[in-house]
Design an enzyme around this catalytic site. Structure first.
Site, PDB file in Angstrom:
ATOM      1  N   GLU A  43      -1.447  -8.323   5.302  1.00 39.58           N
ATOM      2  CA  GLU A  43      -1.268  -8.309   6.762  1.00 39.58           C
ATOM      3  C   GLU A  43      -2.589  -8.073   7.485  1.00 39.58           C
ATOM      4  O   GLU A  43      -2.648  -8.180   8.704  1.00 39.58           O
ATOM      5  CB  GLU A  43      -0.212  -7.266   7.155  1.00 39.58           C
ATOM      6  CG  GLU A  43      -0.678  -5.825   7.200  1.00 39.58           C
ATOM      7  CD  GLU A  43      -0.868  -5.191   5.829  1.00 39.58           C
ATOM      8  OE1 GLU A  43      -0.665  -5.879   4.807  1.00 39.58           O
ATOM      9  OE2 GLU A  43      -1.245  -4.003   5.787  1.00 39.58           O
ATOM     10  N   HIS A  52      -3.825  -5.599   1.181  1.00 37.73           N
ATOM     11  CA  HIS A  52      -3.177  -5.744   2.487  1.00 37.73           C
ATOM     12  C   HIS A  52      -3.187  -7.185   2.984  1.00 37.73           C
ATOM     13  O   HIS A  52      -4.120  -7.586   3.692  1.00 37.73           O
ATOM     14  CB  HIS A  52      -3.904  -4.879   3.519  1.00 37.73           C
ATOM     15  CG  HIS A  52      -3.667  -3.424   3.367  1.00 37.73           C
ATOM     16  ND1 HIS A  52      -2.619  -2.772   3.962  1.00 37.73           N
ATOM     17  CD2 HIS A  52      -4.339  -2.488   2.664  1.00 37.73           C
ATOM     18  CE1 HIS A  52      -2.659  -1.480   3.658  1.00 37.73           C
ATOM     19  NE2 HIS A  52      -3.697  -1.280   2.865  1.00 37.73           N
ATOM     20  N   CYS A  71       0.841  -1.200   0.000  1.00 39.70           N
ATOM     21  CA  CYS A  71       0.000   0.000   0.000  1.00 39.70           C
ATOM     22  C   CYS A  71       0.880   1.255   0.000  1.00 39.70           C
ATOM     23  O   CYS A  71       1.536   1.518  -0.991  1.00 39.70           O
ATOM     24  CB  CYS A  71      -0.992  -0.027   1.156  1.00 39.70           C
ATOM     25  SG  CYS A  71      -2.349   1.132   0.920  1.00 39.70           S
TER      26      CYS A  71
END
Lengths: 991, 276
Positions: free
Chosen positions: B228, B226, B101
């Site tokens: 994560e 994302h 990102c």
């Protein structure tokens, strides 16, 4: 404030052939305003007044300020290609992060970090280059829609050449210590208060006069004039403001309820803190002490687990959001975040934000009053501000609500909530307790001080009118605050901070004044305070509410390490004074005393307020005959602004940064299913976390404020029970925390200016009584809260007042977030039950509002019955029987069922006849009786579920594969709607 | 064990979950404030992976990643050395750089990815989303090009959360070359399983539906979604439904799968380096 030609300017434009998304948006906005702009190109402009050569700028600006592919930069010749243009930049002194960052990046690129002044000399602006010619009136219409004159400078032009200016704050002449003569007549005193924006009443002014008269000899001995200084008056005005002192929530009230007199000595102490004390005592008696900080700090603190504490705070930011929606909402979010990481010794890590908004109708068609912004503009701006502040802070916005009512068209309500986690222990002691000692340094960190935000506390304590100055509005800087909050977490974990608080209303005067109570005195030197620009009066430095600032107490032995860490983290930190035990708040400027106030008088000297309240309960009026097409009615209800999907807003908020959000605002196979409560993991080890819900229902308040407040409380509880939380039970190890936020219109009775003030205050008393009754019954403690008392907008002789509103935000620990249950249906054949009973309660419902009908009984909370249902549902949760659970609120059972279908992409076959004969069919389907939850369970588990729930649940039908919601009454099909139609009706662009 | 330097500070805000992702992938993350790296308190030489997490570095005021990229290219360490020289030395020693990102936006602006020309000039842009707004929504991505070798023939559900993710190539040659070399390693998928052209399956209007890029030398990787934020099955929006349907989610299909893939790649490179 003035303008000067910029020494240099850089124009960054989108390259030809590249898509200009911002320009397309402006074109669309203009179209909505009835303007045909043709194409619009948006350039970023930077006006520079820095010692930099044209060669340097030409080399560095394209690399430093522009994207290398889609943008191009030109130097010193700013041009427009269209027929006309609008140029918008910040007013002098208004926060301009982009300009500040541009200055920083140029310094880095040129290796000039240390050569340039540390104040701001690069200013960002936007050029809107418009293809078609517009008339002056049309340009102004567009310009005022793009910018806000209160904070922006908006310029217009035609032709190629664009004149770029830099905003310049003009330094005022050196300060002279002014004294205020209070020995004047009553009328003159009141005029003095009005002219200075103090919002002090006559009784308060006289109390101040008496105090200074009594102190005269002592003051003269210590070299001060006997009269108060301007600065001292300002400190008293801010500290004694309704915003800071909550004089009305602490007033002595004569309350006439149903004709009987009942004195109330402080709503806050009696009903709010009183309720929490009752609950705390109950738990303390069995040796449990999990409510660590209640009502004594910036936020409430409860135990989360052996090593961690949970911090909760919800604030409102209504007046600023009415004037500058983007900046107001940003400041609301960031200010509330600061309360959370400014609690105890400080440094709590922010876990989530919540956001509840009340706006006027988006199609508001009445003529706008002077200074009034259109509700649609306010709504868009507020959402943008929340997005900017939350997203850039890296805090997920996980839960919220939006309510529309015409009475929010003057002032919106903007509730910003924050949950945070802090370690229980720091190297220097318990994290939640401030431990400030005599001799501790007073250190300010974060942003610099400017003239932005003077008189914020007094301003927000008054009615909003069309005579406001831009200095009352502050614009936050999420980046500066993010740096400050990261620094706080680090510094506090190292044990370098003995106590802290944020700088909000009243600025340094409030923050230092509050912390000074720990030792009994403080002395600060205002010339030490870092300024955004020169020329501030000392009292302005003391009172300014410039954002992103924290005030810290630091032991002398730790000061060096703290300041060094701040330098390394690029956070400005400055020691400005020391805590002592003088009994005074003493402020000097370059050694000269400008304020020396008794702390006792400052904090305890405000005269007790006396108020009158009155409320008479009303018997419900009958509802006229309703002959409804259930299907058409359901589709119409689903599209109502108060019911339709919030997706368009929710997706603009990052609701899963930090990777801990388990139940997000939108879930399910379709990704559309609205959830009642959010669930967030506490960390990445273990599975425990917290669930959070928020609820308000101002619409019921006109009929019965007590029932309204009970209903809001119940809705917040049932959302948590639905998701799988256990109610607080003596003997278990609960961890619940709740926050109350009251927003009411001016409730101080005045025969001329506020003739129905007694009724308004009567409503507030009833709301507080409801809070007490619900809180103590469910053992859910309020740990913090806030009241906002003057939510009226007055202009052109017209007053728009909000309906009395209370928001409850509830948080509870979940031992294992994997047991959370979401709202949407999940499997064909699952059995659908309704938990809770349905009554003939259509009063205040969305249905009657839509039909423009009045009357009907307002939904009442039968708390014993509700608790029994919840306890039984908890038992079913414990056996993992619950597959989905969705609470019934606006639009009643039918809307809840529709949302379960939309979210899961299933149909349902439902029969409402088993719900019994206590309610008419419209009430069964669309009534908004409280304490009800739609639940689905596996068919094989249905018998066990029915057994556990006993008479608390009714089997309604089952989940079907045919993607149709069918509602029967006995054998008669009352409505059959495809999920596609339900979804289409419900998925409105809410803003 | 693969050692990872996860930067934080200056507006990054995904360091905590990023470190958790590396731990789940069997790597050893160190979260360090960027200032500590600039001050020389941590050294790239001690790591196999340098990770730029998501967030809003420097508020993204001048365009996402712009200021941080400038610090990388023009900034200096406290000892006077150039940050950029350290980056080049790290890559020269076989190190891997990952950006997610905002991290990806930084890598792109600094010219670290795709770096087809090998001169670290910016070759692609991550421009404002076609929708004109920041959006948080889940999308489906497929491993494509060299991504198939890296991540396996897999599809991933992942959240995007950005306002500037519309990938644009500098010119058709760059576009062709990137495609030819298989550097578009993750592609947004539409409901029919093809590259997503339409919003919202393509959430930002990215050319080639590109969600991620690998550098020509394979050492730098950046992506907009994302991983994560998808470390356990309960991060998925439909986790409740999947559980009810009895679906088992393989760890490799969550974001952890992506972490494992590039940790393995970094480990392979490190092992090859050691063997050489």
């Amino acid at each position: 404030m003035s303008l000067q030609p910029a020494a240099h300017c850089v124009q960054v434009r989108i390259r030809q052939g590249q898509r200009d998304v911002a320009g397309e948006q402006v074109q669309a906005l203009a179209h909505d305003l009835g303007l045909d702009t043709g194409s619009v190109r948006v350039s970023r402009l930077y006006a520079l007044n820095l010692p930099i050569s044209i060669d340097e700028l030409t080399t560095i600006a394209p690399i430093a300020l522009a994207d290398g592919i889609v943008e191009a930069a030109s130097i010193d010749t700013v041009t427009a290609q269209g027929a006309c243009h609008v140029l918008i930049g910040r007013q002098a002194g208004v926060t301009d992060d982009e300009g500040r960052t541009a200055q920083q990046v140029l310094a880095t690129a040129l290796d000039r970090q240390h050569g340039w002044p540390d104040t701001q000399h690069v200013f960002a602006q936007r050029l809107y280059d418009i293809q078609n010619p517009l008339t002056e009136e049309q340009l102004v219409r567009l310009g005022t829609a793009l910018g806000n004159r209160l904070v922006d400078r908006i310029a217009y032009g035609t032709g190629v050449h664009v004149q770029v200016w830099a905003p310049l704050v003009v330094a005022e002449p050196t300060h002279a210590l002014r004294h205020i003569d209070l020995n004047i007549g009553d009328l003159a005193l009141m005029e003095l208060s009005r002219a200075n924006c103090w919002h002090l009443n006559l009784v308060e002014l006289k109390a101040i006069r008496s105090h200074f008269a009594a102190m005269a000899a002592q003051r003269v001995t210590s070299g001060l004039a006997s009269q108060p200084t301007e600065c001292e008056m300002e400190i008293l005005a801010q500290t004694w403001s309704e915003h800071c002192k909550h004089k009305e929530f602490n007033a002595d009230i004569d309350f006439f309820h149903n004709g009987t007199s009942r004195p109330v000595h402080s709503l806050f102490k009696t009903f709010i803190r009183g309720a929490t004390e009752v609950i705390r005592d109950k738990y303390q008696q069995i040796g449990q002490d999990w409510m660590l900080t209640v009502f004594s700090d910036n936020a409430g603190v409860v135990e989360l687990d052996a090593d961690h504490l949970f911090v909760l705070k919800v604030e409102t930011h209504n007046s600023p959001s009415a004037l500058d929606p983007v900046g107001g909402a940003m400041t609301g979010v960031l200010g509330n975040n600061r309360d959370a990481f400014g609690t105890g010794k400080g440094g709590a890590r922010l876990l989530f934000n919540t956001n509840v908004l009340c706006f006027g109708p988006q199609d508001y068609a009445k003529p706008l009053l002077s200074g009034q912004l259109h509700p649609a503009r306010i709504a868009r701006g507020v959402v943008h501000g929340v997005e900017q502040a939350g997203n850039k802070s890296g805090v997920p916005t996980v839960n919220g609500a939006i309510v529309f009512d015409e009475r929010f068209s003057g002032k919106p309500l903007v509730f910003c909530g924050t949950g945070a986690i802090m370690p229980r222990h720091y190297p220097n002691g318990p994290s939640w307790q401030k431990d400030i000692a005599v001799g501790d340094h007073i250190v300010v960190i974060g942003g610099r001080v400017g003239r932005d935000g003077i008189h914020g506390a007094t301003f927000s304590s008054g009615t909003l009118d069309d005579k406001v100055s831009s200095s009352v509005v502050q614009i936050g800087s999420p980046f500066v605050q993010k740096m400050a909050s990261d620094f706080m977490t680090e510094a506090c974990a190292l044990g370098l901070v003995s106590g802290c608080t944020d700088n909000g209303a009243g600025g340094l005067s409030s923050s230092v004044g509050e912390l000074a109570q720990a030792t009994g005195g403080a002395a600060i030197e205002l010339a030490q305070v870092p300024l955004k620009y020169m020329g501030l009066q000392p009292w302005e430095i003391l009172l300014s509410e410039s954002q992103e600032r924290m005030t810290l107490a630091v032991r002398p032995a730790d000061l060096g390490e703290l300041l060094q860490l701040a330098r390394r983290r690029e956070v400005e930190a400055t020691a400005i004074g020391m805590f002592n035990q003088s009994g005074e708040l003493h402020a000097t400027y370059a050694g000269e005393s400008i304020a020396r106030l008794s702390l006792n008088f400052l904090h305890n000297g405000v005269p007790q307020k006396h108020m009158l309240a009155e409320w008479t309960d009303r018997a419900p009026l009958p509802v006229g005959p309703l002959s409804l097409d259930l299907g058409a009615t359901l589709l119409a209800l689903l599209a109502r602004p108060n019911i339709c999907s919030r997706e368009a807003v929710i997706r603009q908020y990052d609701h899963e940064v930090k990777g801990k959000t388990v139940v997000k605002p939108l879930m399910g196979r379709s990704g559309l299913a609205p959830q009642d409560a959010a669930v967030v993991r506490a960390g990445f080890t273990g599975w425990h976390g917290v669930a959070v819900s928020s609820a308000l229902c101002p619409k019921f308040g006109d009929l019965d404020p007590y029932a309204m407040a009970c209903g809001a409380f119940d809705e917040a509880i049932r959302a948590l029970v639905a998701v799988g939380v256990r109610l607080p039970l003596l003997g278990e190890q609960p961890s619940w925390s709740a926050c109350d936020n009251f927003c009411v219109p001016n409730s101080a009775y005045d025969p001329v200016h506020n003739p129905d003030g007694k009724q308004k205050l009567g409503k507030l008393v009833r709301m507080c009584e409801a809070l007490y009754d619900m809180s103590t019954f469910f053992d859910v403690p309020m740990t913090s809260g806030k009241d906002s008392m003057k939510n009226d907008f007055v202009a052109d002789g017209v007053q728009i007042s909000v309906p009395p509103t209370v928001l409850f935000t509830l948080v509870a620990r979940m031992p294992d977030v994997r047991t959370a249950v979401t709202s949407e249906f999940k499997y064909v054949g699952d059995q659908v039950f309704l938990v809770g009973a349905t009554y003939d309660e259509l009063g205040g419902s969305e249905l009657l509002t839509m039909l423009s009908q009045t009357g009907g009984a307002v939904p009442a909370v039968r708390k014993e019955q509700a608790k029994q249902s919840y306890l039984r549902l908890m038992a079913a949760h414990a056996e993992r029987l619950v597959v989905s659970a969705h609470d019934c609120s606006d639009g009643g059972l039918a809307v809840a069922l529709a949302e379960c279908c939309i979210g899961g992409e299933f149909g349902a076959a439902i029969d409402v006849a088993p719900l019994g004969g206590q309610a008419s069919l419209p009430a069964l389907v669309f009534g908004e009786s409280h304490s009800r939850i739609v639940v689905s369970v596996r068919a094989s588990d249905a018998p066990r579920f029915a057994e556990l729930l006993d008479d608390s649940a009714t089997l309604l039908g089952q989940v079907t594969a045919d993607l149709t919601l069918c509602i029967h009454f006995e054998t008669e099909l009352k409505c059959a709607l495809s999920v596609a139609d339900l979804t289409a009706a419900w998925r409105q662009e809410v803003l | 064990m693969v050692r990872v330097l996860v930067l934080c500070g200056y507006g990054f805000n995904c360091e905590e979950e990023t470190a958790a992702g590396y731990r789940l992938a069997g790597a050893e993350p160190t979260v360090a404030h960027t200032a500590d790296w600039f001050d020389g308190l941590v050294q790239l030489a001690d790591f196999e992976i340098l990770h730029f997490p998501g967030g809003f570095s420097f508020g993204d005021d001048l365009g996402s990643g712009q200021v941080f990229a400038n610090r990388l290219k023009n900034g200096r360490f406290a000892n006077g050395g150039r940050v950029w020289d350290a980056i080049l030395a790290f890559l020269g020693a076989g190190g891997h750089i990952i950006g997610i990102c905002n991290g990806f936006q930084i890598l792109v602006r600094a010219g670290l990815v795709p770096n087809l020309a090998g001169i670290y000039a910016q070759e692609v842009a991550l421009a404002p989303n076609g929708s004109g707004k920041f959006e948080d929504r889940w999308v489906r991505c497929q491993a494509t090009g060299l991504g198939v070798g890296l991540f396996g023939e897999r599809e991933f559900d992942l959240p995007v959360r950005h306002g500037e993710g519309r990938l644009e190539f500098a010119d058709p040659q760059v576009r062709d070359l990137a495609q030819e070399r298989g550097l578009v390693v993750l592609t947004y998928l539409d409901a029919d399983g093809g590259p997503a052209v339409q919003y919202p399956a393509n959430p930002n209007g990215a050319d080639l539906a590109a969600a991620a890029l690998l550098s020509a030398d394979g050492q730098v990787f950046g992506m907009m979604p994302h991983p994560e934020a998808y470390l356990t099955f309960i991060n998925h929006p439909d986790w409740g439904g999947r559980q009810r349907r009895g679906e088992v989610v393989e760890v490799a299909d969550t974001g952890v799968g992506l972490f494992c893939a590039w940790v393995a790649a970094a480990a392979g490179k490190a092992a090859a380096k050691a063997a050489a």
